[in-house]
Design an enzyme around this catalytic site. Structure first.
Site, mmCIF file in Angstrom:
data_model
loop_
_atom_site.group_PDB
_atom_site.id
_atom_site.type_symbol
_atom_site.label_atom_id
_atom_site.label_comp_id
_atom_site.label_asym_id
_atom_site.label_seq_id
_atom_site.Cartn_x
_atom_site.Cartn_y
_atom_site.Cartn_z
ATOM 1 N N ASP A 1 -28.748 -26.635 -20.073
ATOM 2 C CA ASP A 1 -29.981 -26.254 -20.775
ATOM 3 C C ASP A 1 -30.952 -27.403 -20.699
ATOM 4 O OD1 ASP A 1 -27.763 -27.494 -22.349
ATOM 5 O OD2 ASP A 1 -28.776 -26.588 -24.246
ATOM 6 N N ASP B 1 -27.596 -20.245 -10.127
ATOM 7 C CA ASP B 1 -28.638 -19.099 -10.001
ATOM 8 C C ASP B 1 -29.815 -19.345 -10.580
ATOM 9 O OD1 ASP B 1 -29.276 -16.749 -8.963
ATOM 10 O OD2 ASP B 1 -27.836 -15.516 -10.194
ATOM 11 N N TYR C 1 -18.908 -14.648 -11.873
ATOM 12 C CA TYR C 1 -19.307 -14.121 -10.740
ATOM 13 C C TYR C 1 -18.447 -13.241 -10.227
ATOM 14 C CZ TYR C 1 -24.179 -15.273 -10.817
ATOM 15 O OH TYR C 1 -25.833 -15.250 -11.127
ATOM 16 N N LYS D 1 -22.085 -26.749 -18.473
ATOM 17 C CA LYS D 1 -21.822 -26.514 -20.108
ATOM 18 C C LYS D 1 -20.805 -26.865 -20.555
ATOM 19 C CE LYS D 1 -24.444 -24.568 -22.476
ATOM 20 N NZ LYS D 1 -25.355 -25.103 -23.731
#
Ligand code: NAD
Length: 427
Positions: free
Chosen positions: A286, A310, A151, A220
């Site tokens: 995930d 987010d 970001y 992740k």
């Protein structure tokens, strides 16, 4: 009594005067409608809880369209200076200027004050329409890292000269084995030890202070080892080095298992739980998005990087009623700076219709009141909001999903909450 600002004391706590001045940004689009409704709720709760001993003097500061019309600037430096000086502020949604060199006013405010935690509590109010069977199992507080990750805006457009230079550098100087196909854009992901640790530290402190049973590091790291994987490792390190008396980590469980076997590791974990230690665990992002639907009871405080945060925030918000009722805050726990905000946008189509749900900003105000230690006023609002929803007296977003709801305008919804404070305060 003199009206004063909030200051930070030497011991790190806030000094909150009884008559306190707090800046607000009214916001664009539906901002004025929902702010006008919400501020009545805040003032009524403070009055009811403290009978005039405590009072907020709301100080308007300008940003967004209103600031642009008045000053030609979207985010005047005076606004930032006033918020910086007052430590705590609240804001409605702001239009993102198009082609003005500012990516987003929210990002600009977060950057200017280094508000590294984006905090989003997610809980369900009984009676709120939900797409899942057991929304009551969701009670989580998300700590989303707010300053780093993909970001930061370090991006190079496909076909640009700078993009080509970056690609050449990676190929030639860094021996990166990747075929940068014609038309490839590049974005840089940054994750630092300092950024990760201060975020996880705040999440653990929050869990300790509010008695939450666990902190989950969502990442992740299985794919992005040096960024997301490092975030996880730094998170465990913070827990083990700075909060050893309060926490037990899955990393410790893993080490114990290797050293003395799984049975003893499980015994140690159970012992830690019995002793009220906060369990620090990690879940791949995930899988986590499955877990919030399948086993939401297993999670309480969530610490995660910017992009994961987010997605997770919106997914969780949808479970408990959507963006109309999802509050948020951007906080720097070191300096004390905190900006509480409606998490939805300006919904310009509905500006001045007095129809949208003000709950997002009302609950952001609840977070603000809790942040400054005015818990009695905060609890009154929560109880009265709950009562109002149980009466099925709601705004259009909930009304459309209810069987026999009573449709209220934004302003009437606020009046109903204020009315219900009477019964809430006598309980
Ligand atoms: P939005 O959140 O403004 O609206 C999307 C839809 O959500 C609306 O059409 C409406 O149906 C619903 N909605 C939003 N707020 C609601 C409420 N309080 N009650 C009931 N329903 C509500 O998103 P958008 O249309 O993508 O963005 C509009 C503008 O807002 C853009 O300029 C965007 O950049 C900006 N924005 C600002 C913020 C912020 O200031 N925090 C956040 C997101 C978007």
């Amino acid at each position: 009594m003199a009206i004063r600002k909030i200051t930070k004391k030497h011991d790190g706590t806030l000094d909150v005067p009884d008559h306190v001045e707090i800046p607000f940004i009214i916001g664009d689009g539906i901002g004025p409608d929902i702010w006008r409704a919400s501020v009545r709720v805040f003032d009524a709760a403070v009055e009811k809880a403290y009978a005039g001993v405590r009072k907020v003097n709301w100080l308007e500061v300008f940003a967004g369209e209103k600031a642009y019309q008045q000053t030609g600037e979207w985010l005047p430096s005076e606004t930032l200076a006033t918020i910086r000086e007052h430590l705590v502020a609240i804001k409605g949604p702001l239009t993102t200027p198009i082609g003005e060199g500012i990516r987003s006013l929210n990002v600009a405010i977060r950057k200017a004050l280094d508000l590294y935690v984006c905090q989003r509590p997610t809980r369900w109010f009984e009676g709120v329409p939900s797409p899942v069977k057991h929304p009551e199992y969701v009670n989580m507080v998300i700590f989303r890292e707010n300053t780093e990750d993909i970001y930061t805006g370090i991006e190079f457009a496909a076909g640009s000269a700078d993009g080509t230079r970056v690609k050449d550098f990676l190929r030639k100087e860094m021996a990166v084995d990747y075929d940068f196909t014609e038309g490839t854009a590049i974005g840089i992901k940054t994750v630092s030890e300092k950024g990760s640790k201060r975020l996880v530290r705040s999440a653990i402190e929050h869990a300790i202070f509010h008695g939450f049973p666990s902190v989950t590091l969502v990442h992740k790291g299985n794919i992005m080892k040096y960024t997301e994987g490092a975030f996880k490792n730094w998170g465990y390190e913070v827990a083990e080095t700075e909060f050893a008396d309060h926490t037990y980590t899955w990393a410790q469980w893993e080490k114990t298992k290797v050293a003395v076997g799984e049975q003893q590791a499980n015994t140690a974990l159970k012992e830690a739980q019995r002793n009220g230690k906060i369990i620090i665990k990690d879940v791949i992002a995930d899988n986590f998005l499955q877990q919030i639907l399948l086993n939401p009871k297993d999670y309480s405080v969530i610490a995660t990087l910017n992009l994961n945060g987010d997605y997770i925030s919106d997914a969780l918000a949808a479970i408990v009623g959507g963006i109309g009722i999802a509050p948020g805050a951007n906080i720097n726990y070191k300096t004390g700076h905190a900006v509480f905000e409606a998490t939805h946008g300006t919904a310009p189509r509905f500006a001045d219709t007095d129809s949208m749900n003000p709950s997002s900003i009302i609950l952001s105000g609840v977070m603000l009141l809790e942040y400054i230690g005015w818990n009695e006023a905060a609890s009154l609002i929560v109880a009265a909001l709950q009562e109002t929803i149980l009466q099925k007296a709601v705004t259009i977003d909930f009304f459309n999903q209810m069987e026999d709801g009573k449709l209220l305008k934004t302003s009437d919804f606020a009046s109903a909450i204020i009315y219900n404070m009477e019964s809430a305060s006598s309980r």
